[in-house]
Design a protein around this motif. Structure first.
Motif, PDB file in Angstrom:
ATOM      1  N   ALA A 169       0.966  -1.243   0.012  1.00 44.12           N
ATOM      2  CA  ALA A 169       0.235   0.093   0.052  1.00 44.12           C
ATOM      3  C   ALA A 169       0.861   1.038   0.028  1.00 44.12           C
ATOM      4  O   ALA A 169       0.462   2.480  -0.557  1.00 44.12           O
ATOM      5  CB  ALA A 169      -0.885  -0.093   0.985  1.00 44.12           C
ATOM      6  N   LEU A 170       2.017   1.095   0.600  1.00 43.86           N
ATOM      7  CA  LEU A 170       2.934   2.241   0.642  1.00 43.86           C
ATOM      8  C   LEU A 170       3.193   2.680  -0.962  1.00 43.86           C
ATOM      9  O   LEU A 170       3.512   3.926  -1.054  1.00 43.86           O
ATOM     10  CB  LEU A 170       4.050   2.197   1.382  1.00 43.86           C
ATOM     11  N   TYR A 171       3.658   1.647  -1.844  1.00 44.32           N
ATOM     12  CA  TYR A 171       3.975   1.783  -3.106  1.00 44.32           C
ATOM     13  C   TYR A 171       2.777   2.516  -3.843  1.00 44.32           C
ATOM     14  O   TYR A 171       3.046   3.640  -4.516  1.00 44.32           O
ATOM     15  CB  TYR A 171       4.433   0.665  -3.818  1.00 44.32           C
ATOM     16  N   ILE A 172       1.662   2.199  -3.334  1.00 44.40           N
ATOM     17  CA  ILE A 172       0.442   2.509  -4.263  1.00 44.40           C
ATOM     18  C   ILE A 172       0.140   4.181  -3.809  1.00 44.40           C
ATOM     19  O   ILE A 172       0.017   5.029  -4.698  1.00 44.40           O
ATOM     20  CB  ILE A 172      -0.829   2.093  -3.805  1.00 44.40           C
ATOM     21  N   HIS A 173       0.390   4.319  -2.494  1.00 43.54           N
ATOM     22  CA  HIS A 173       0.182   5.917  -2.011  1.00 43.54           C
ATOM     23  C   HIS A 173       1.296   6.740  -2.489  1.00 43.54           C
ATOM     24  O   HIS A 173       1.127   7.765  -2.976  1.00 43.54           O
ATOM     25  CB  HIS A 173       0.330   5.984  -0.500  1.00 43.54           C
ATOM     26  N   ALA A 174       2.564   6.263  -2.727  1.00 47.83           N
ATOM     27  CA  ALA A 174       3.848   6.968  -3.228  1.00 47.83           C
ATOM     28  C   ALA A 174       3.470   7.282  -4.999  1.00 47.83           C
ATOM     29  O   ALA A 174       3.564   8.234  -5.356  1.00 47.83           O
ATOM     30  CB  ALA A 174       4.931   6.300  -3.186  1.00 47.83           C
ATOM     31  N   LEU A 175       2.915   6.339  -5.550  1.00 47.62           N
ATOM     32  CA  LEU A 175       2.325   6.400  -6.931  1.00 47.62           C
ATOM     33  C   LEU A 175       1.399   7.384  -6.978  1.00 47.62           C
ATOM     34  O   LEU A 175       1.577   8.402  -7.932  1.00 47.62           O
ATOM     35  CB  LEU A 175       1.965   5.134  -7.524  1.00 47.62           C
ATOM     36  N   ILE A 176       0.210   7.392  -6.136  1.00 46.67           N
ATOM     37  CA  ILE A 176      -0.980   8.291  -6.286  1.00 46.67           C
ATOM     38  C   ILE A 176      -0.275   9.769  -6.272  1.00 46.67           C
ATOM     39  O   ILE A 176      -0.742  10.767  -6.732  1.00 46.67           O
ATOM     40  CB  ILE A 176      -1.952   8.033  -5.449  1.00 46.67           C
ATOM     41  N   GLY A 177       0.580   9.934  -5.215  1.00 47.74           N
ATOM     42  CA  GLY A 177       1.116  11.111  -4.665  1.00 47.74           C
ATOM     43  C   GLY A 177       2.090  11.723  -5.836  1.00 47.74           C
ATOM     44  O   GLY A 177       2.034  12.856  -6.216  1.00 47.74           O
ATOM     45  N   ALA A 178       2.496  10.859  -6.645  1.00 49.61           N
ATOM     46  CA  ALA A 178       3.587  11.089  -7.711  1.00 49.61           C
ATOM     47  C   ALA A 178       2.866  11.743  -8.825  1.00 49.61           C
ATOM     48  O   ALA A 178       3.433  12.363  -9.650  1.00 49.61           O
ATOM     49  CB  ALA A 178       4.623  10.106  -8.105  1.00 49.61           C
ATOM     50  N   ILE A 179       1.786  11.058  -9.318  1.00 49.20           N
ATOM     51  CA  ILE A 179       1.071  11.340 -10.379  1.00 49.20           C
ATOM     52  C   ILE A 179       0.769  12.842 -10.512  1.00 49.20           C
ATOM     53  O   ILE A 179       1.022  13.294 -11.674  1.00 49.20           O
ATOM     54  CB  ILE A 179      -0.079  10.322 -10.606  1.00 49.20           C
ATOM     55  N   PRO A 180       0.123  13.528  -9.673  1.00 49.59           N
ATOM     56  CA  PRO A 180      -0.156  14.840  -9.786  1.00 49.59           C
ATOM     57  C   PRO A 180       0.940  15.829 -10.227  1.00 49.59           C
ATOM     58  O   PRO A 180       0.963  16.736 -11.077  1.00 49.59           O
ATOM     59  CB  PRO A 180      -0.971  15.458  -8.837  1.00 49.59           C
TER      60      PRO A 180
END
Length: 495
Positions: A357-368
């Protein structure tokens, strides 16, 4: 000026608190809701709560119909960009302002949606990964040469599956089905071995008991078989002493020497893991209750997974002192900073590996952030692709902004669908299928939308538009991927 004259002037200037006759900013006579000289509104937000709230929304959204008209017209590929570039701008929100608002909103909704989604599905993924790790049950059972071996396999597999079921209640039905499959394959293999080897009921029972014993017992002499801390230390010291003796015979700084160093590290890691397990077990028994997660973490990692091995450079494990990562043309303080980041990254990537889940949150934070960085780059790609079109860079920037606004809106719609699907799924299972279909259609429509938008804005023929679209899209996707990975990595390092 006398007091009566001051009151008269005040009356002339305002007439009424809500409808002044003169602008409070520049004193020009008012002829409407806005001053023709300086543009200030007739409404005073410090005297009326409604006007104060209106001003807040006005600053961000310009709730005078433009936001709804802009969002509505964005559904038609290229319409807003064409109108804005043609000079009909007053009806639409400026693209940069709208992009900032929409991207921020998408980011916050995404974080919430992914949090809900990961809470709902992470346990299912964990259960599925357990099933995958067990491998092909039928093949493993077929390879077993004795009843004891079959029973050991059965006990270990069922134990892992029951542990996964306890951690993932939402996947209990699927896991129970896997357990039934394991039991069936084990029974079939035992019956076959019984016939092949001519075993009687007593021999089968004896071998089954032996298999169950082996399944619950760690390997003799291994660190994970240690019963107390003293035994852990003894076994570790014995293994390390043997490895150090073999390492002393190897060539210093050679690959063989590095391999022995890795094996010594492995022994230390296994010992640390077993010590943490023993401490947690002791604390649980002495306290008479389950330990809270923060308390368990104080004792150390009890679910060790050392399959990845240490981070290495130059064929040897990375170490900030003995084998640091070094950029020759950087000053020393920069290399020191780089190695501090590498150390943080090694720890945090291990955390993320155990909690995806940490990978997912990092990815979501990086996209914008990646999309924001890519807007001027996308405009530059348009400028290069359409050189000679007579359009300046800022015109291409408008097209890039509205393109990314639509991308953010599409992502926002997907996250809203995820939230709605998770809320409705417990009451109606069919919504999961509809949610997946809608998200799939959005993903499919996004590149088609951008192609149609490019065709309508630049008004080229289809063959030339397709060629430019493919070239721009390939370069854009490559650069966007690099930016996203870089920002995601930086986010994990900073965790």
């Amino acid at each position: 000026m006398s007091a009566p004259n001051e009151a008269k002037a005040s009356s002339a200037g305002h007439g009424h608190d809500d409808h002044p006759s003169h602008c409070e900013n520049c004193k020009a006579e008012l002829q409407g809701h806005y001053c023709h000289a300086c543009g200030q509104s007739v409404h005073n937000p410090v005297r009326n709560l409604g006007h104060a709230l209106e001003e807040v929304f006005e600053s961000f959204w310009h709730l005078d119909g433009r936001v709804f008209r802009t969002l509505r017209d964005l559904l038609s590929p290229g319409k807003v960009a064409r109108e804005y570039l043609a000079g009909r701008r007053v009806r639409y929100i400026p693209p940069l302002r709208l992009f900032v608002i929409v991207s921020v909103m998408t980011f916050f909704v995404a974080q919430f949606a992914i949090h809900v989604e990961s809470n709902t599905h992470f346990d299912i993924d964990t259960a599925q990964s357990t099933t995958v790790r067990l491998g092909n049950v039928k093949k493993q059972m077929r390879d077993a040469d004795s009843v004891a071996e079959v029973e050991e396999l059965r006990a270990r597999m069922v134990g892992e599956l029951r542990t996964a079921a306890a951690a993932a209640p939402v996947a209990r039905n699927a896991i129970e089905a896997s357990i039934v499959s394991v039991q069936r394959q084990a029974d079939k293999r035992i019956e076959l071995l019984k016939a092949e080897q001519g075993l009687d009921a007593e021999q089968v029972a004896t071998q089954r008991a032996e298999g169950e014993r082996l399944a619950g017992a760690p390997r003799p002499g291994s660190i994970d078989a240690a019963k107390n801390l003293a035994e852990v230390e003894r076994l570790r010291d014995e293994r390390i002493a043997a490895l150090q003796a073999q390492r002393a015979q190897a060539v210093p700084q050679s690959r063989e020497s590095s391999d022995y160093a890795g094996l010594i590290r492995q022994a230390n890691l296994e010992a640390g893991c077993r010590i943490a397990q023993l401490q947690v077990a002791h604390a649980g028994r002495s306290e008479g209750a389950g330990l809270r997660a923060p308390d368990r973490q104080r004792y150390g990692e009890v679910e060790c997974d050392n399959s990845e091995g240490p981070l290495s450079f130059n064929g040897r494990p990375w170490d900030p002192k003995t084998n640091p990562l070094k950029v020759e043309w950087w000053p020393q303080f920069a290399n020191d900073w780089l190695n501090r980041q590498v150390g943080k990254g090694e720890v945090n990537f291990q955390r993320a590996t155990k909690d995806p889940a940490l990978y997912i949150h990092a990815l979501i934070g990086a996209i914008p952030s990646a999309l924001f960085l890519m807007v001027p780059i996308f405009a530059l790609l348009l400028k290069i692709a359409y050189v000679g079109s007579g359009r300046g860079y800022l015109e291409h920037l408008v097209v890039a902004l509205y393109s990314h606004i639509y991308l953010c809106l599409a992502l926002l719609a997907m996250f809203v669908l995820m939230l709605l699907g998770d809320a409705i799924a417990p009451h109606w299972a069919g919504v999961v299928w509809l949610k997946g279909l809608a998200i799939g259609l959005l993903w499919t429509w996004m590149p088609i939308y951008l192609l149609i938008m490019e065709k309508r804005v630049y008004a080229n023929g289809w063959p030339l538009t397709l060629l430019r679209y493919l070239l721009i899209g390939s370069a854009y996707f490559f650069l966007l991927s690099l930016a996203t990975v870089a920002l995601m990595t930086a986010a994990i390092v900073r965790m």
